[in-house]
Design a protein around this motif. Structure first.
Motif, PDB file in Angstrom:
ATOM      1  N   ASN A   1       0.821  -1.209   0.000  1.00 49.34           N
ATOM      2  CA  ASN A   1       0.000   0.000   0.000  1.00 49.34           C
ATOM      3  C   ASN A   1       0.863   1.271   0.000  1.00 49.34           C
ATOM      4  O   ASN A   1       0.559   2.251   0.661  1.00 49.34           O
ATOM      5  N   GLY A   2       1.966   1.234  -0.727  1.00 50.48           N
ATOM      6  CA  GLY A   2       2.822   2.404  -0.903  1.00 50.48           C
ATOM      7  C   GLY A   2       3.847   2.646   0.184  1.00 50.48           C
ATOM      8  O   GLY A   2       4.598   3.606   0.117  1.00 50.48           O
ATOM      9  N   ALA A   3       3.902   1.797   1.187  1.00 52.87           N
ATOM     10  CA  ALA A   3       4.871   1.982   2.273  1.00 52.87           C
ATOM     11  C   ALA A   3       5.713   0.721   2.445  1.00 52.87           C
ATOM     12  O   ALA A   3       5.289  -0.378   2.105  1.00 52.87           O
ATOM     13  N   ALA A   4       6.904   0.916   2.983  1.00 48.96           N
ATOM     14  CA  ALA A   4       7.782  -0.230   3.256  1.00 48.96           C
ATOM     15  C   ALA A   4       7.228  -1.003   4.448  1.00 48.96           C
ATOM     16  O   ALA A   4       7.072  -0.449   5.531  1.00 48.96           O
ATOM     17  N   PRO A   5       6.910  -2.286   4.263  1.00 51.33           N
ATOM     18  CA  PRO A   5       6.317  -3.074   5.352  1.00 51.33           C
ATOM     19  C   PRO A   5       7.381  -3.643   6.286  1.00 51.33           C
ATOM     20  O   PRO A   5       8.557  -3.744   5.933  1.00 51.33           O
ATOM     21  N   ALA A   6       6.944  -4.027   7.490  1.00 50.91           N
ATOM     22  CA  ALA A   6       7.825  -4.784   8.376  1.00 50.91           C
ATOM     23  C   ALA A   6       8.178  -6.073   7.643  1.00 50.91           C
ATOM     24  O   ALA A   6       7.312  -6.738   7.088  1.00 50.91           O
ATOM     25  N   THR A   7       9.464  -6.400   7.605  1.00 45.75           N
ATOM     26  CA  THR A   7       9.944  -7.520   6.800  1.00 45.75           C
ATOM     27  C   THR A   7      10.723  -8.501   7.668  1.00 45.75           C
ATOM     28  O   THR A   7      11.562  -8.104   8.474  1.00 45.75           O
ATOM     29  N   THR A   8      10.427  -9.783   7.492  1.00 46.01           N
ATOM     30  CA  THR A   8      11.142 -10.839   8.210  1.00 46.01           C
ATOM     31  C   THR A   8      11.709 -11.811   7.178  1.00 46.01           C
ATOM     32  O   THR A   8      10.997 -12.268   6.294  1.00 46.01           O
ATOM     33  N   ILE A   9      13.002 -12.081   7.298  1.00 41.80           N
ATOM     34  CA  ILE A   9      13.657 -13.026   6.381  1.00 41.80           C
ATOM     35  C   ILE A   9      14.335 -14.090   7.236  1.00 41.80           C
ATOM     36  O   ILE A   9      15.178 -13.775   8.084  1.00 41.80           O
ATOM     37  N   GLY A  10      13.939 -15.334   7.023  1.00 47.23           N
ATOM     38  CA  GLY A  10      14.527 -16.439   7.781  1.00 47.23           C
ATOM     39  C   GLY A  10      14.317 -16.302   9.282  1.00 47.23           C
ATOM     40  O   GLY A  10      15.198 -16.655  10.052  1.00 47.23           O
ATOM     41  N   GLY A  11      13.185 -15.762   9.701  1.00 45.39           N
ATOM     42  CA  GLY A  11      12.882 -15.618  11.112  1.00 45.39           C
ATOM     43  C   GLY A  11      13.523 -14.413  11.774  1.00 45.39           C
ATOM     44  O   GLY A  11      13.352 -14.178  12.961  1.00 45.39           O
ATOM     45  N   THR A  12      14.279 -13.624  11.007  1.00 47.68           N
ATOM     46  CA  THR A  12      14.960 -12.461  11.557  1.00 47.68           C
ATOM     47  C   THR A  12      14.408 -11.193  10.931  1.00 47.68           C
ATOM     48  O   THR A  12      14.220 -11.123   9.698  1.00 47.68           O
ATOM     49  N   SER A  13      14.158 -10.182  11.754  1.00 47.49           N
ATOM     50  CA  SER A  13      13.678  -8.904  11.215  1.00 47.49           C
ATOM     51  C   SER A  13      14.744  -8.294  10.316  1.00 47.49           C
ATOM     52  O   SER A  13      15.934  -8.331  10.623  1.00 47.49           O
ATOM     53  N   ALA A  14      14.283  -7.727   9.203  1.00 45.78           N
ATOM     54  CA  ALA A  14      15.190  -7.099   8.244  1.00 45.78           C
ATOM     55  C   ALA A  14      14.764  -5.644   8.055  1.00 45.78           C
ATOM     56  O   ALA A  14      13.738  -5.213   8.570  1.00 45.78           O
ATOM     57  N   THR A  15      15.568  -4.896   7.305  1.00 45.05           N
ATOM     58  CA  THR A  15      15.210  -3.523   6.988  1.00 45.05           C
ATOM     59  C   THR A  15      13.848  -3.515   6.309  1.00 45.05           C
ATOM     60  O   THR A  15      13.608  -4.309   5.403  1.00 45.05           O
ATOM     61  N   ALA A  16      12.969  -2.639   6.756  1.00 43.63           N
ATOM     62  CA  ALA A  16      11.594  -2.597   6.252  1.00 43.63           C
ATOM     63  C   ALA A  16      11.561  -2.529   4.731  1.00 43.63           C
ATOM     64  O   ALA A  16      12.155  -1.648   4.114  1.00 43.63           O
ATOM     65  N   GLY A  17      10.885  -3.514   4.133  1.00 45.06           N
ATOM     66  CA  GLY A  17      10.672  -3.523   2.692  1.00 45.06           C
ATOM     67  C   GLY A  17      11.834  -3.957   1.839  1.00 45.06           C
ATOM     68  O   GLY A  17      11.741  -3.958   0.618  1.00 45.06           O
ATOM     69  N   ILE A  18      12.953  -4.351   2.444  1.00 44.76           N
ATOM     70  CA  ILE A  18      14.139  -4.696   1.649  1.00 44.76           C
ATOM     71  C   ILE A  18      14.422  -6.189   1.759  1.00 44.76           C
ATOM     72  O   ILE A  18      14.623  -6.718   2.846  1.00 44.76           O
TER      73      ILE A  18
ATOM     74  N   ALA B   1      10.506 -13.925   1.861  1.00 47.72           N
ATOM     75  CA  ALA B   1      10.406 -12.842   2.837  1.00 47.72           C
ATOM     76  C   ALA B   1       8.965 -12.803   3.319  1.00 47.72           C
ATOM     77  O   ALA B   1       8.030 -13.073   2.560  1.00 47.72           O
ATOM     78  N   LEU B   2       8.799 -12.491   4.588  1.00 53.76           N
ATOM     79  CA  LEU B   2       7.477 -12.362   5.193  1.00 53.76           C
ATOM     80  C   LEU B   2       7.218 -10.867   5.370  1.00 53.76           C
ATOM     81  O   LEU B   2       8.012 -10.175   6.011  1.00 53.76           O
ATOM     82  N   LEU B   3       6.126 -10.371   4.771  1.00 52.50           N
ATOM     83  CA  LEU B   3       5.820  -8.946   4.813  1.00 52.50           C
ATOM     84  C   LEU B   3       4.541  -8.705   5.598  1.00 52.50           C
ATOM     85  O   LEU B   3       3.568  -9.449   5.456  1.00 52.50           O
ATOM     86  N   SER B   4       4.534  -7.657   6.387  1.00 46.16           N
ATOM     87  CA  SER B   4       3.331  -7.263   7.116  1.00 46.16           C
ATOM     88  C   SER B   4       2.334  -6.670   6.123  1.00 46.16           C
ATOM     89  O   SER B   4       2.652  -5.735   5.390  1.00 46.16           O
ATOM     90  N   ALA B   5       1.120  -7.240   6.091  1.00 45.26           N
ATOM     91  CA  ALA B   5       0.062  -6.779   5.188  1.00 45.26           C
ATOM     92  C   ALA B   5      -1.265  -7.056   5.895  1.00 45.26           C
ATOM     93  O   ALA B   5      -1.815  -8.142   5.796  1.00 45.26           O
ATOM     94  N   THR B   6      -1.761  -6.065   6.615  1.00 44.86           N
ATOM     95  CA  THR B   6      -2.867  -6.287   7.546  1.00 44.86           C
ATOM     96  C   THR B   6      -4.255  -6.011   6.982  1.00 44.86           C
ATOM     97  O   THR B   6      -5.242  -6.159   7.697  1.00 44.86           O
ATOM     98  N   ASN B   7      -4.357  -5.631   5.730  1.00 44.69           N
ATOM     99  CA  ASN B   7      -5.660  -5.289   5.152  1.00 44.69           C
ATOM    100  C   ASN B   7      -6.042  -6.348   4.122  1.00 44.69           C
ATOM    101  O   ASN B   7      -6.080  -6.081   2.921  1.00 44.69           O
ATOM    102  N   SER B   8      -6.317  -7.549   4.577  1.00 42.43           N
ATOM    103  CA  SER B   8      -6.561  -8.697   3.707  1.00 42.43           C
ATOM    104  C   SER B   8      -7.576  -8.388   2.605  1.00 42.43           C
ATOM    105  O   SER B   8      -8.642  -7.843   2.864  1.00 42.43           O
ATOM    106  N   GLY B   9      -7.221  -8.740   1.394  1.00 41.94           N
ATOM    107  CA  GLY B   9      -8.069  -8.507   0.228  1.00 41.94           C
ATOM    108  C   GLY B   9      -7.911  -7.129  -0.386  1.00 41.94           C
ATOM    109  O   GLY B   9      -8.379  -6.881  -1.484  1.00 41.94           O
ATOM    110  N   LYS B  10      -7.229  -6.226   0.325  1.00 37.02           N
ATOM    111  CA  LYS B  10      -7.057  -4.858  -0.165  1.00 37.02           C
ATOM    112  C   LYS B  10      -5.598  -4.404  -0.173  1.00 37.02           C
ATOM    113  O   LYS B  10      -5.314  -3.272  -0.526  1.00 37.02           O
ATOM    114  N   ASP B  11      -4.685  -5.276   0.227  1.00 35.83           N
ATOM    115  CA  ASP B  11      -3.270  -4.909   0.269  1.00 35.83           C
ATOM    116  C   ASP B  11      -2.668  -4.981  -1.130  1.00 35.83           C
ATOM    117  O   ASP B  11      -2.692  -6.036  -1.760  1.00 35.83           O
ATOM    118  N   ARG B  12      -2.111  -3.869  -1.593  1.00 33.00           N
ATOM    119  CA  ARG B  12      -1.423  -3.861  -2.887  1.00 33.00           C
ATOM    120  C   ARG B  12       0.072  -4.016  -2.614  1.00 33.00           C
ATOM    121  O   ARG B  12       0.692  -3.149  -1.993  1.00 33.00           O
TER     122      ARG B  12
END
Length: 145
Positions: free
Chosen positions: A81-98, A114-125
């Motif tokens: 949704n146009g912003a860098a999300p909280a990002t987790t790679i291999g169970g470790t937090s990484a730089t947001a969106g990278i 990578a696991l990205l935070s996307a809390t608006n299910s069905g509407k997350d771009r």
């Protein structure tokens, strides 16, 4: 009685045909020069991709699936949704969106997740932009999930 003199109509028809042909040739030359100039500026496209799956109502997982130019991808910049999300790679937090290449350098591995935070299910771009070793960038994923 009409006076019949020299017939000058044929001369003006010949002149008009010559002018039309000259204009057509000049126009064709201009179009050809323009097209040749454009063809010279084209760059070779890059081919890589990524997939996305919703894990739950709060997260999506993205996977780099590679492609013809996978060997030159050094990272992927993700936005939700146009912003860098909280990002987790291999169970470790990484730089947001990278999703970056390994700390040891080199390229991003095919199959990297990578696991990205996307809390608006069905509407997350979610948009993923691959960054290549030559500095160029390419949108590899653009999906609303």
């Amino acid at each position: 009685m009409k006076y019949k003199g020299k017939n000058e109509e044929a001369v003006s028809e010949v002149v008009s045909v010559i002018l039309l042909v000259a204009i057509t040739v000049i126009l064709a030359a201009v179009v050809a020069a323009f097209m040749m100039g454009m063809v010279g500026n084209l760059q070779e496209g890059k081919i890589v991709g990524a997939t996305i799956n919703r894990v739950n109502g709060s997260y999506v997982t993205v996977t780099f699936i590679g492609g013809q130019n996978a060997g030159s991808v050094v990272g992927i910049n993700w936005t939700v949704n146009g912003a860098a999300p909280a990002t987790t790679i291999g169970g470790t937090s990484a730089t947001a969106g990278i999703q970056d290449h390994p700390a040891s350098g080199g390229i991003l591995s095919v199959g990297a997740n990578a696991l990205l935070s996307a809390t608006n299910s069905g509407k997350d771009r979610v948009i993923g932009v691959a960054v290549f070793s030559d500095g160029s960038k390419l949108v590899i994923l653009d999906k609303t999930i």
